[in-house]
Design a protein around this motif. Structure first.
Motif, PDB file in Angstrom:
ATOM      1  N   ASN A  20       2.311   0.382   4.959  1.00  0.00           N
ATOM      2  CA  ASN A  20       1.682  -0.362   6.051  1.00  0.00           C
ATOM      3  C   ASN A  20       0.243  -0.797   5.755  1.00  0.00           C
ATOM      4  O   ASN A  20      -0.653   0.030   5.563  1.00  0.00           O
ATOM      5  CB  ASN A  20       1.714   0.534   7.295  1.00  0.00           C
ATOM      6  CG  ASN A  20       1.330  -0.226   8.537  1.00  0.00           C
ATOM      7  OD1 ASN A  20       0.178  -0.566   8.712  1.00  0.00           O
ATOM      8  ND2 ASN A  20       2.304  -0.524   9.382  1.00  0.00           N
ATOM      9  N   ALA A  21       0.019  -2.091   5.735  1.00  0.00           N
ATOM     10  CA  ALA A  21      -1.275  -2.651   5.330  1.00  0.00           C
ATOM     11  C   ALA A  21      -2.393  -2.221   6.273  1.00  0.00           C
ATOM     12  O   ALA A  21      -3.527  -1.993   5.842  1.00  0.00           O
ATOM     13  CB  ALA A  21      -1.202  -4.172   5.289  1.00  0.00           C
ATOM     14  N   PHE A  22      -2.095  -2.112   7.534  1.00  0.00           N
ATOM     15  CA  PHE A  22      -3.097  -1.715   8.520  1.00  0.00           C
ATOM     16  C   PHE A  22      -3.550  -0.272   8.269  1.00  0.00           C
ATOM     17  O   PHE A  22      -4.752   0.027   8.263  1.00  0.00           O
ATOM     18  CB  PHE A  22      -2.477  -1.894   9.918  1.00  0.00           C
ATOM     19  CG  PHE A  22      -3.202  -1.203  11.025  1.00  0.00           C
ATOM     20  CD1 PHE A  22      -4.484  -1.583  11.378  1.00  0.00           C
ATOM     21  CD2 PHE A  22      -2.582  -0.175  11.733  1.00  0.00           C
ATOM     22  CE1 PHE A  22      -5.149  -0.943  12.422  1.00  0.00           C
ATOM     23  CE2 PHE A  22      -3.235   0.465  12.774  1.00  0.00           C
ATOM     24  CZ  PHE A  22      -4.522   0.082  13.115  1.00  0.00           C
ATOM     25  N   ARG A  69      -3.227   1.328   5.427  1.00  0.00           N
ATOM     26  CA  ARG A  69      -3.856   1.357   4.101  1.00  0.00           C
ATOM     27  C   ARG A  69      -5.313   0.912   4.164  1.00  0.00           C
ATOM     28  O   ARG A  69      -6.175   1.447   3.478  1.00  0.00           O
ATOM     29  CB  ARG A  69      -3.103   0.445   3.127  1.00  0.00           C
ATOM     30  CG  ARG A  69      -1.737   0.968   2.747  1.00  0.00           C
ATOM     31  CD  ARG A  69      -0.949  -0.055   1.922  1.00  0.00           C
ATOM     32  NE  ARG A  69      -1.456  -0.178   0.569  1.00  0.00           N
ATOM     33  CZ  ARG A  69      -1.121   0.601  -0.442  1.00  0.00           C
ATOM     34  NH1 ARG A  69      -0.250   1.583  -0.252  1.00  0.00           N
ATOM     35  NH2 ARG A  69      -1.623   0.421  -1.639  1.00  0.00           N
TER      36      ARG A  69
END
Lengths: 422, 422, 422, 422
Positions: free
Chosen positions: D156-158, D160
């Protein structure tokens, strides 16, 4: 021709074990002219290697040689760091007039240091600075250089291991044809970019070679390159074309990406840009990316003025009309036909060939065959190297200035070498 | 002398904003000889910069020039990657006979690519490979190059920021005199090494300059260097001396570490090793460290043969006896006296000088003064640069071949420039 | 008392080799109350370890036990992730009323997961997010936890090696007294910060323990802590106090930094915050640092409600007046006197003691002595551990609720153990 | 039911903005029993969330509650770090007898700290230590935790971005079905591993969830898991199954990988392993991987004895026969049928469902729909959450002990919520 093992003693005694080409070709070379090299024992070699692409205009090209000697004779500035010099100005003007303007390319020109890896390091630094992101996407079997930044985007595991630290911030994506065309282009790459849960750190840039020279003469299709350029635009990534080996006319046009009709954001050039085989490299980029502070990247040999002289002379001599490009295609066709004939002659070898312009690869089913052929070719007086992760591809890289007769001679030696190792 | 702003248009229009020296010296240089440079408008400049140390034998040194032109005229191999060539052999033999053997130095020689940062990258890679550790200790205000590996051990925050990624695996330790001699040498460093709880990742190697050229002409005492060498041995770390700027006689002896009587495990050389200002660099190391696999580190311009020719010629011309070293000390004394006089003349400036051999620094209490002096010196026809983290140190780096009269002339211009900016 | 080796078979057969305390104390414990533990064979042990600081209120403190059982009996929410619960509200209110307001501390409260390393990871993430920088400065012999972020700022080489990757982004600085007071406080640290050429990546934050518990009971002076806080402010770095082991009254005041009169930007609490030894931790920070997005850091056990219940009960029972603090100082004095006597009794051991509140260390010249004393103490019925990079410091960490008689008993056992290993 | 906004003041005033679930469900919960939660205003909620999988046996399960209270009442050791305790022994014996032996699993058991991310960190550290490599392969949309090591393998980019440093050493590969079955399983992954030029750092291990709970209820087919296990074996990578959310019977069998018939090298368990929702986690591994040194990984709350008590009780109560597994399949079928009916009832929503055992996901064409349904469900008295990178999947995770009537009730509320947001 028989080869007497030359006296290599000082090389063996003093030079590091890291030395490489001198092992494949156990001769001590003394002179070179055009497509021929001469060793100290009087042997002559036809050169299908061309300094790994640094000698597109042949060895010691007489036109460039004249300009170079004149410059040295008259005490032109040899070294002056990145001072303004008349030689640098002449090169910049030639590059603008002969290369950039006719192609409508808006690039600023940076002298990042005189080697390819300097140019790649500068390109990566700039891309990261502009985008404020660390990640770079590279491709399977890419080769971009040996300093840490470049090595991190290079594919070869053996070279990577030399770093001595884990190489990070780079993620490989499949180059064109990598998965035997069983997967739609960029399906995986774009899915990763579009999916907020993919785990891919958003890349600052993508770095690509249009033809992978070290990676095994892997040729990207123009439509694949166009797809990549469009992907970069859709996902706000800079597109860096590393044209160090394939630029300066190797594939026909001056830049190897011209065929695809794309305009990369950043381009690296080295090897043949200096024309005469002298160290020189350039990093080109769109003007809006020129966010460097003065001196933020520097280096002692950025302004290698003798190279500027031969570089400008080469542009004037070879690129003011379309002759060079046409000739390269013609020679390429000649090479391709000969390779096709070799493959056809030996169906049992499972060989196939691929290439573009004057860069060609010949791959055999037996992955050690290419090395054997190269060795036999050397004995027969032809310098030809291998590439690919296991050296499994014979790599043909003659000077662009080679004559049809020389090319034919080399191709016939190659055919014989294949035959004699079969 | 009055300076007419030269026509810089193509530089400004086309060259990247990263360009630097051409900003300090807004002239377009055309020719150079010895310690003089000439711009296209007929102005003459005395050069106290010497290509940042790349021109220890002066511009276009006639002895080297002859050898270079001969080589080019006779079509000696210009480019041949790292093939064996007669030019490379001649250089290796000269380097062995003139440099290594007389000093009893056992080094193997690696051609890591022709720039200083290539040499440093190779040194760091090798040290990490040999020791199986990632960490490198460098020193405050160190400068080792602009590619990622070298930049990580470089101190300058402005240069580091250009990386665009966090630079890791390097830890700075205080250079000699850094804490104003209020702390015993290596007290902190050795405590960190000895304490299993210190949090310092055990270093593979320490990289050091004996005199920090870019960092502000910071001179390490011989006893400090000996202390460092002993520390490295006690704690199983390799000692890398980066002699790129201070080697090739800049401080007197061929290697700058000779005075201290130490033998580093790895040495990097570049700048003046080629003699004529052509790109060339070496990484030297003890034979037992030569664990490279063939081709594990490579690069297109490792074998810059024209440089080998001028490099060998320079060794033959200048290093077969002790004359050069003696002369450098004499010139250094001359420089030091002049600097002392300048400091004494202007007690209000709080200036002090420091240096060794023919590298000298002049620092002022007002940290912007050095730049102003350099600017005025340029107007008066003297090329001199600044160094230090804020450019607060005037840096004198004349060619070693400068005549006493030229040196005197330059020092007088300098004194005048100091006076006229006071 | 004689110890029969207990039947450890399932531990030895099934539990990983990583198990540790069970090796020092080869017993199988069954019950515990206050400062006493009881093994299954009927042996009683006096506890000078207190769960490494997690049991400041003693084992199974009856006041907290009552509250806990009531909560469980009435089916209070045990697990509810980070939902709002009446138990969480009661804790937050107590923490605000009893801890924050009386000390004028403006902190926001984050539940980062119930272990100390969760709290440190959250603190580091927040500091980096706020400052947009990666580097963190920690101190020699620091201990902050075992997950990768915390481990990177932990000093112990043995623990660090467990990471399996190079730990980066952290740089150690000397803790108070580290260089035997031969160097002015922060001379090195501030010079690095002030010098643009130092090579230190500008830190986002500094993380520090006021007394290093695992690192060897190293006590920072109040003036050193004030100096550090001032340094952080001057150089725009956040100050994180890791009060996991030294908070909750261990040194006297609720927070260990109160004595120094500083207000850190971020504080981590764990161990005794839950009161009863149940997992719980907090990350506290100035409200202006609360730039978290909802859910940007999460975890299954952030809201360990039974801990909230015992935590609130402990605050109510022990921290509404100044009794606890006074008592801790008194007990501390008692411990110090006994340690002084031990040192005086055995001048040949070269022992010295140090500590604050109810945390004390006893170090011997012979670095293996502490372990031997601890082993003998165990045989004599006292649980006491060692700390320091080589386990060279005996570490006294009794419950704060220990009675003067029990403390005296333990100190006498200790004295005997020293004597009997002498 | 109508919801009056509860008094959240202290949460809003004091708790960090990072709080999450309390925002979706603006109530203050007070009590809980089985599948019901009760807020302080007297509202009752049916729980389809089960502590994100930490409450497989329901809230405050009476069997476990009894054991827990007995233990606390009799002053069983609550906190004792990783000392040997009778509670720990009882758990180890139960785990061996009930879980490992019947399944012929040879694992050693490590207590890495009581949260899931502790277990993952320990697994990654061990894998790297064993293999001497840094790289880990994870999968698209993986979730493994919030501390730096675990976060680096989380998709999950958020989440990360919260790290504040570039997360490296992890490379994502496509999870099962990720590319819509247009690409053969592992084609890309295996090509990267087999090709020495691919640029993938050779991984120490692969970490995978059999069903991605946070990633959107993505279910790997048994044959895909078997393919992955075989791939790991062929390429000398350790296979880590993160069974934190899907283990302890969530998918039917005790371990979620049993269905596929594979034996991972390392397994992580947490959430429901403690049974009662108390913090606990395990890292299991093949005995030959147990290369930990004593204390190389540690932590204050590794030995959460109250959890051991409820964990052992849960194993005894639910896992000594095959009832639980059978019941989970039956309940799962019930859920699936209801979801199928919902999809069929609203063809216009483009909804589809997927799951295994008692974990189910419902995805809508409109990616914001799932959140709206969850919000409406809450108003109707049902706690249900969303998952997936954009929260686009409704996630059903009832307790395994839910009755058919309660399950039916919840599914009907869900159907109504879908209807009422349509």
């Amino acid at each position: 021709m028989t080869i007497t093992p030359p006296a290599l003693s000082v090389f063996e005694a003093l030079e590091s074990e890291v030395r490489s080409y001198c092992r494949s070709w156990p001769a001590v070379f003394d002179r070179a002219q055009g497509s021929r090299m001469y060793d100290e024992d009087g042997h002559t070699y036809l050169d299908f290697f061309a300094g790994a692409g640094a000698l597109n205009y042949g060895h010691n090209n007489p036109v460039l040689k004249r300009a170079l000697i004149d410059y040295i004779e008259r005490d032109g500035v040899t070294h002056g760091l990145d001072m303004g010099t008349t030689a640098k100005r002449a090169f910049l003007e030639a590059f603008q007039d002969v290369v950039l303007r006719p192609r409508d390319l808006p690039y600023k020109v940076m002298f990042p240091g005189p080697t390819g890896t300097n140019a790649v390091e500068a390109a990566l630094k700039l891309a990261r600075k502009v985008k404020g992101r660390e990640a770079i996407v590279s491709f399977t079997n890419a080769f971009h250089g040996m300093s840490l930044g470049s090595l991190a985007v290079t594919g070869n595991a053996f070279k990577r291991a030399g770093a001595g630290i884990p190489l990070v911030h780079g993620t490989p994506m499949p180059f064109d044809h990598y998965l035997d065309d069983r997967v739609p282009d960029f399906l995986w790459f774009e899915r990763l970019l579009a999916d907020q849960g993919s785990g891919l750190n958003t890349p600052a840039a993508v770095i690509v070679e249009t033809v992978q020279g070290e990676g095994g003469i892997n040729v990207a299709r123009p439509e694949w390159l166009r797809g990549l350029a469009a992907l970069c635009e859709r996902h706000d990534m800079l597109l860096i074309v590393d044209d160090i080996q394939m630029g300066c006319g190797r594939t026909g046009a001056f830049f190897s990406f011209e065929e695809a009709g794309i305009t990369p954001d950043i381009v690296t050039l080295s090897k043949s840009i200096g024309g005469y085989g002298l160290p020189m490299s350039l990093t080109l980029f769109r003007p809006e990316l020129d966010v460097w502070e003065p001196g933020e990247h520097n280096g002692t040999f950025r302004g290698n003025n003798p190279s500027f002289v031969t570089a400008a002379a080469a542009l004037d001599a070879y690129w003011t009309d379309g002759q060079m490009e046409k000739q390269t295609f013609a020679r390429g066709q000649q090479a391709e036909e000969a390779l096709r004939a070799i493959c056809a002659e030996h169906p049992e070898l499972g060989a196939h060939h691929r290439g573009r312009g004057l860069v060609w690869g010949l791959e055999f089913a037996d992955r050690s065959r290419a090395s054997e052929v190269a060795r036999r070719a050397f004995e027969l007086g032809l310098l030809v190297e291998t590439s690919g992760p296991e050296g499994e591809v014979l790599k043909l890289l003659p000077a662009l200035t080679i004559s049809p007769e020389e090319l034919d001679e080399g191709l016939r030696i190659l055919a014989r070498a294949v035959r004699e190792t079969a």
